[in-house]
Design an enzyme around this catalytic site. Structure first.
Site, mmCIF file in Angstrom:
data_model
loop_
_atom_site.group_PDB
_atom_site.id
_atom_site.type_symbol
_atom_site.label_atom_id
_atom_site.label_comp_id
_atom_site.label_asym_id
_atom_site.label_seq_id
_atom_site.Cartn_x
_atom_site.Cartn_y
_atom_site.Cartn_z
ATOM 1 N N GLN A 22 -122.670 -75.765 19.163
ATOM 2 C CA GLN A 22 -121.730 -75.239 20.324
ATOM 3 C C GLN A 22 -120.832 -76.462 21.101
ATOM 4 O O GLN A 22 -120.994 -76.405 22.067
ATOM 5 C CB GLN A 22 -122.879 -74.705 21.304
ATOM 6 C CG GLN A 22 -123.514 -73.419 21.026
ATOM 7 C CD GLN A 22 -122.432 -72.380 21.253
ATOM 8 O OE1 GLN A 22 -121.393 -72.508 21.728
ATOM 9 N NE2 GLN A 22 -122.636 -71.312 20.412
ATOM 10 N N SER A 23 -120.493 -77.225 20.073
ATOM 11 C CA SER A 23 -119.411 -78.296 20.682
ATOM 12 C C SER A 23 -118.267 -77.816 21.446
ATOM 13 O O SER A 23 -117.312 -77.137 20.886
ATOM 14 C CB SER A 23 -118.871 -79.070 19.572
ATOM 15 O OG SER A 23 -117.910 -80.063 19.880
ATOM 16 N N ASN A 24 -118.254 -78.302 22.769
ATOM 17 C CA ASN A 24 -116.826 -78.063 23.483
ATOM 18 C C ASN A 24 -115.723 -78.717 22.883
ATOM 19 O O ASN A 24 -114.519 -78.239 22.951
ATOM 20 C CB ASN A 24 -116.927 -78.396 24.944
ATOM 21 C CG ASN A 24 -118.202 -77.658 25.503
ATOM 22 O OD1 ASN A 24 -118.141 -76.339 25.580
ATOM 23 N ND2 ASN A 24 -119.172 -78.258 26.422
ATOM 24 N N ALA A 46 -115.167 -79.387 19.737
ATOM 25 C CA ALA A 46 -114.746 -78.744 18.511
ATOM 26 C C ALA A 46 -114.022 -77.640 18.852
ATOM 27 O O ALA A 46 -112.655 -77.463 18.334
ATOM 28 C CB ALA A 46 -115.790 -78.364 17.741
#
Ligand SMILES: Cc1ncc(COP(=O)(O)O)c(C=O)c1O
Length: 345
Positions: free
Chosen positions: A82-84, A86
């Protein structure tokens, strides 16, 4: 002083700037009013605009420019599922006409396509999953997969530019050197000298830029970073190196050392990505008073530090404090978060 060198370095326009500074008056009332609660300003970097906004837009302006200067056709980066970072890298790649490969660590073999991951797919990123160890440490299998991806890309005739986790490197740190100049200018125009600036701190590129920027811009506030994950000694060193190499890129003689890099460890809770009760309360409070959306992984933990310090009267009511809102709203649109909030229509 500061504006010039950082504005002369290559920068690819991605963010809607300057972001506003919101005076959180209803929140202040809810916390007891001006007799007990300091003035709370929110620097709205959740509104940077790139692919639903957040702090990474500032870093990516410098990173994408660097990638293009080096002749890249592909950008590759890593992060948690859930990386912002990325998600925003995938958005930036679309705008710059680059291919994007994301190597994401996940506890599930086939993660649910929701929140940031849904947006990664919508932005057309090529997503590869690797099993999660510690998603905040760029070591282990994800580093190997990044190397494999770079070899694959080169074999297909595309030069790949690797952006480290969180965009936290000297070039990325420039984003918050210029971000600091922007904020300090806004505060001067408001004739305001806040005593503290609170922000959520993860992979430390934001900290590196804010710390160097504060020195260069003679910022009036003390930085109050709030850690969202463990591993402090390695992270201090990462921030110190990024800040000092960014200073060299700027041709500045200013240096950052360990004593400049304080980060409050009291709000991590059980670990990275695990919401805390204080954070969930912060999400509700800021949503219902200001319609500003925090999220469970970063900003809610950062904001719960500010709330604790207001409530325990650590900050005099005559002071002003700033909260740097670093974004992350897509994490609200996940099943795990809905379950934790027990939201009912
Ligand atoms: C919403 C949000 N806030 C804060 C941070 C922390 O920024 P940094 O990784 O530069 O410490 C991140 C990083 O991913 C983020 O996504």
């Amino acid at each position: 002083m500061i504006g010039e060198p950082v504005n002369e370095l290559p920068r690819y326009p991605l963010a809607t700037l300057p972001t506003p500074v919101t005076d959180a008056v209803r929140l202040r009332e809810a916390l007891g009013g001006p007799s007990v609660c300091p003035r709370i300003l929110v620097k709205r970097d959740d509104l940077t605009g790139l692919g639903l906004g957040g702090n990474k837009a500032r870093k990516l302006e410098y990173l994408i420019a660097d990638a293009l200067e080096r002749g890249a056709q592909t950008v590759v980066t890593t992060g948690a599922v859930q990386s912002n970072h990325a998600r925003m890298t995938a958005a930036a790649a679309c705008i710059a006409g680059l291919r994007c490969v994301l190597v994401l660590t996940s506890h599930h073999v086939t993660p649910v396509v929701e929140g940031n991951l849904l947006l990664d797919c919508l932005f057309g990123a090529d997503v590869r999953f690797v099993p999660a160890e510690d998603p905040m440490l760029a070591v282990g299998r994800d580093a190997e997969v990044v190397d494999e991806v770079v070899r694959e890309e080169e074999a297909s005739g595309r030069h790949a530019y690797v952006i480290p986790i969180g965009g936290s490197c000297p070039v990325g740190a420039l984003g918050y050197v210029s971000g600091t100049a922007e904020l300090v200018g806004q505060l001067r125009a408001m004739d305001c000298r806040p005593s503290r600036l609170y922000y959520a701190s993860g992979s430390r590129g934001t900290q590196a830029g804010l710390t160097l920027g504060a020195k260069l811009s003679e910022a009036p506030y003390a930085l109050w970073g709030v850690a969202v994950s463990a591993g402090e000694p390695e992270k201090i060193e990462r921030a110190r190196r990024a800040a000092n190499e960014a200073a060299i890129l700027l041709g500045s003689g200013v240096r950052v050392d360990h004593t400049d890099l304080f980060t409050d460890q009291a709000f991590i809770g059980e670990g990275y990505g695990i919401p805390t009760e204080a954070g969930l309360e912060a999400i509700r409070l800021l949503a219902t008073t200001e319609a500003i959306l925090l999220e469970p992984v970063y900003t809610s933990k950062g904001f719960s530090a500010l709330l604790r310090h207001v409530r325990s009267c650590d900050i005099p009511p005559t002071d002003t404090v700033v909260f740097l809102h670093t974004g992350g709203a897509p994490a609200l649109f996940t099943r795990d978060f809905a379950a934790r909030m027990e939201t009912k229509p």
